[in-house]
Each structure stands twice: as C-alpha cells, then as structure tokens.
Design a protein around this motif. Structure first.
Motif, PDB file in Angstrom:
ATOM      1  N   PRO A  51      54.686  42.710  39.742  1.00 44.60           N
ATOM      2  CA  PRO A  51      54.451  44.143  39.555  1.00 44.60           C
ATOM      3  C   PRO A  51      55.566  44.962  40.206  1.00 44.60           C
ATOM      4  O   PRO A  51      55.993  44.676  41.332  1.00 44.60           O
ATOM      5  N   GLY A  52      56.069  45.930  39.477  1.00 41.07           N
ATOM      6  CA  GLY A  52      57.205  46.709  39.945  1.00 41.07           C
ATOM      7  C   GLY A  52      58.533  46.150  39.487  1.00 41.07           C
ATOM      8  O   GLY A  52      59.581  46.771  39.704  1.00 41.07           O
ATOM      9  N   GLY A  53      58.503  44.966  38.853  1.00 38.92           N
ATOM     10  CA  GLY A  53      59.735  44.351  38.373  1.00 38.92           C
ATOM     11  C   GLY A  53      60.283  45.055  37.147  1.00 38.92           C
ATOM     12  O   GLY A  53      59.592  45.830  36.482  1.00 38.92           O
ATOM     13  N   ARG A  54      61.558  44.752  36.814  1.00 38.97           N
ATOM     14  CA  ARG A  54      62.216  45.436  35.714  1.00 38.97           C
ATOM     15  C   ARG A  54      62.831  44.418  34.762  1.00 38.97           C
ATOM     16  O   ARG A  54      63.231  43.319  35.165  1.00 38.97           O
ATOM     17  N   PHE A  55      62.903  44.804  33.485  1.00 32.91           N
ATOM     18  CA  PHE A  55      63.539  44.001  32.452  1.00 32.91           C
ATOM     19  C   PHE A  55      64.462  44.899  31.643  1.00 32.91           C
ATOM     20  O   PHE A  55      64.033  45.934  31.114  1.00 32.91           O
ATOM     21  N   VAL A  56      65.734  44.512  31.559  1.00 33.15           N
ATOM     22  CA  VAL A  56      66.725  45.254  30.779  1.00 33.15           C
ATOM     23  C   VAL A  56      67.325  44.298  29.769  1.00 33.15           C
ATOM     24  O   VAL A  56      67.748  43.192  30.132  1.00 33.15           O
ATOM     25  N   PHE A  57      67.358  44.709  28.492  1.00 33.57           N
ATOM     26  CA  PHE A  57      67.896  43.828  27.468  1.00 33.57           C
ATOM     27  C   PHE A  57      68.682  44.619  26.426  1.00 33.57           C
ATOM     28  O   PHE A  57      68.376  45.775  26.136  1.00 33.57           O
ATOM     29  N   SER A  58      69.705  43.949  25.875  1.00 35.55           N
ATOM     30  CA  SER A  58      70.505  44.547  24.809  1.00 35.55           C
ATOM     31  C   SER A  58      70.384  43.701  23.558  1.00 35.55           C
ATOM     32  O   SER A  58      70.286  42.470  23.612  1.00 35.55           O
ATOM     33  N   ALA A  91      71.762  48.586  21.132  1.00 31.05           N
ATOM     34  CA  ALA A  91      70.665  49.308  21.782  1.00 31.05           C
ATOM     35  C   ALA A  91      70.310  48.552  23.070  1.00 31.05           C
ATOM     36  O   ALA A  91      70.149  47.327  23.038  1.00 31.05           O
ATOM     37  N   ILE A  92      70.213  49.272  24.162  1.00 32.15           N
ATOM     38  CA  ILE A  92      69.848  48.677  25.448  1.00 32.15           C
ATOM     39  C   ILE A  92      68.552  49.337  25.927  1.00 32.15           C
ATOM     40  O   ILE A  92      68.465  50.571  26.037  1.00 32.15           O
ATOM     41  N   PHE A  93      67.546  48.512  26.188  1.00 35.52           N
ATOM     42  CA  PHE A  93      66.226  48.978  26.592  1.00 35.52           C
ATOM     43  C   PHE A  93      66.016  48.675  28.069  1.00 35.52           C
ATOM     44  O   PHE A  93      66.127  47.510  28.497  1.00 35.52           O
ATOM     45  N   CYS A  94      65.708  49.697  28.851  1.00 36.62           N
ATOM     46  CA  CYS A  94      65.443  49.536  30.286  1.00 36.62           C
ATOM     47  C   CYS A  94      63.943  49.703  30.512  1.00 36.62           C
ATOM     48  O   CYS A  94      63.394  50.795  30.296  1.00 36.62           O
TER      49      CYS A  94
END
Length: 294
Positions: free
Chosen positions: A185-192, A286-289
């Motif tokens: 919980p609180g973690g992040r995922f960034v992908f292109s 496209a990069i999704f944060c």
C-alpha cells in the motif's frame, strides 16, 4: 567493454519464419507462447541495434529518449524494493541499482535475460563491482509471465515497465491486477507503451505513417503474424486510452498522471515506426503514473 553477442553464440535462437500477418483473436496462452518465441529469436538483433541507445545501465522510457535520470517519474528509489516488468537485458534495472534501489527484473524471454547476464559479466569489474564488491550479478532476474507474477503480495515499493510486457499480453487488466497485488500500500507503478493513437496509422517512419490506415483506433483485434502452419509467432494487443484507464482503476490503482513525450529537437534516431517526422505530428508514447492507495 564489449557490446557484442559473441559470448552468447551457443545459445542463439533461429529466426522466426513469418508467412502471413492479419488480425484475429488470440488467447493468453497462444499470445505468451508466440511472444516468448519471437523475443527469443529477435533478442540478439534488438540488443545489437538498440543497445547503445539504451546503454548498459540507463533508464530510457521510450524511443523519444525520455531519460529517468532527468524525468524522475519514479521519485526517490534509494533503498526501495523495485520490480521491473519486461526488463529485457536489464538496462533500466541496472540504472536503478546504481541509484541504490533493490531491483528484480522479470522477462518472458530467456534470450533477453541471457543478454542481461552478458552485460553483467562485462560490467562486473566496473560499475557492478563498485556496487556489489563480491563478484555477484548486481541484477537478479526471473523468467516469468507478467500475468502470473511469482512474488508474494506486498513484495515491492515500486514497479516499472518501459515498453515491456504490457503491449504483448492478451489481458492487460490481469497484469495490472497482479502488479497491484505485489505492491505494498502506497506503492507506485509507472509504465510506458506505444501511444494508442498509433494503432490507426501505418507503422512507417516516413510520410505514409502520417496517413490514416485501414485499421481504426477502436479496433481491438490483435495484430498477428503466423508461420506457414498458421501458428501465431508474433502477437501485439491494442488498448485505447480509455481502456488503459479502465484497466488501471479496475485493478485498484489510481492514475496520477499521463505523459505524452514530445519529440525533442536534435533527436534524429529512427526506431521502427518512431521518427522525427512522425514525432512532430503524433504522440508515439504514453506513460502512465499510477499508485496503490494506502
């Protein structure tokens, strides 16, 4: 240091023979089998063509050249447990390790992971030796399918993917749900990924690539290449921007930011269908944060 593939010659994979290309439904199992075989056969050429641009330890998000060293989309990574999905030869993970992150790379292609080992071996007395100091590989890697991640829930603080896995899976929602599962919980995922608008244009870096083709933006039928027996040997799936938002929120993640990198002045490298000509008119990436609330 060498960037050749000479050390891997005994493990080389024959090129995939493609006889037809069209659009048709392909399930997860057939997609995974085709994508694994294609990347195993193409890994040598891919690393030879793009390795210098990606660097042995560099985090390039896209063909436009957006570099995590400047963009900092992942934020502070030192001391964080990070999963890279679709890591290829581990260039991004190696950069993250150099910033103090504890990284695991995952890829479906064994041949790509062999290239990761090759780069580790070349760097062991240089950057990696400085980081580890004991002769071990600085980048642990796992061969696995992104739809079924082999990690316990809450294992990672961050996850990332730079054009890895997500364009090549039949069920992107399942992958995002798995990523949410392994994030704390609180973690992040960034992908292109390739910008979805590209689906409606020919994959051509020249003027033809600026002319709307026969495929519509809303046609979600996967692009498939087959061998002479009709077996899929390459599969790429399409999601619209709305689909991606739906997959993200459906997985229990929050979308904080969507980035469409512009083509930078002075960047003249052509990468497949990406080019300065097209980049001046159309978004290519496209990069999704995203983040897992908590």
């Amino acid at each position: 240091m060498s960037s050749s593939t000479d050390k891997l010659s005994e493990g080389s994979v024959d090129a995939v023979s493609v006889t037809r290309s069209f659009r048709r439904p392909v399930d997860s199992r057939a997609t995974s089998r085709a994508v694994r075989g294609w990347w195993d056969s193409e890994a040598d050429d891919y690393q030879a063509e793009h390795g210098a641009f990606l660097r042995d330890a560099g985090f390039i998000w896209c063909p436009e050249g957006l570099d995590e060293a400047q963009a900092r989309l992942l934020g502070e990574v030192a001391g964080r447990r990070v999963l890279e999905i679709g890591c290829g030869a581990g260039q991004c993970g190696r950069w993250l390790a150099g910033q103090g992150a504890r990284v695991v790379g995952l890829d479906l292609s064994f041949r790509q992971l062999q290239h990761s080992r090759r780069i580790d071996a070349n760097l062991i007395d240089d950057l990696m030796g400085d980081l580890m100091g004991d002769g071990r590989s600085a980048l642990p890697v796992v061969q696995a399918d992104a739809e079924v991640l082999p990690f316990a829930a809450g294992s990672f603080d961050l996850a990332c993917s730079a054009f890895g896995a997500l364009p090549f899976v039949a069920d992107a929602g399942a992958v995002l749900a798995e990523i949410r599962r392994v994030l704390r919980p609180g973690g992040r995922f960034v992908f292109s990924v390739s910008h979805p608008i590209r689906w409606a244009f020919p994959d051509d870096p020249g003027p033809r690539g600026l002319t709307v083709g026969t495929t519509t933006y809303f046609d979600r039928m996967p692009y498939v290449e087959t061998d002479e027996d009709g077996t899929p040997v390459y599969v790429e799936h399409h999601n619209t921007l709305g689909d991606w938002v739906g997959h993200i929120t459906g997985a229990g993640l929050v979308l904080d930011r969507l980035i469409e990198p512009e083509w930078p002045d002075g960047h003249d490298r052509i990468w497949g269908g990406w080019s300065p000509l097209r980049g001046r008119h159309l978004p290519g990436t496209a990069i999704f944060c995203c983040r897992f609330p908590g």
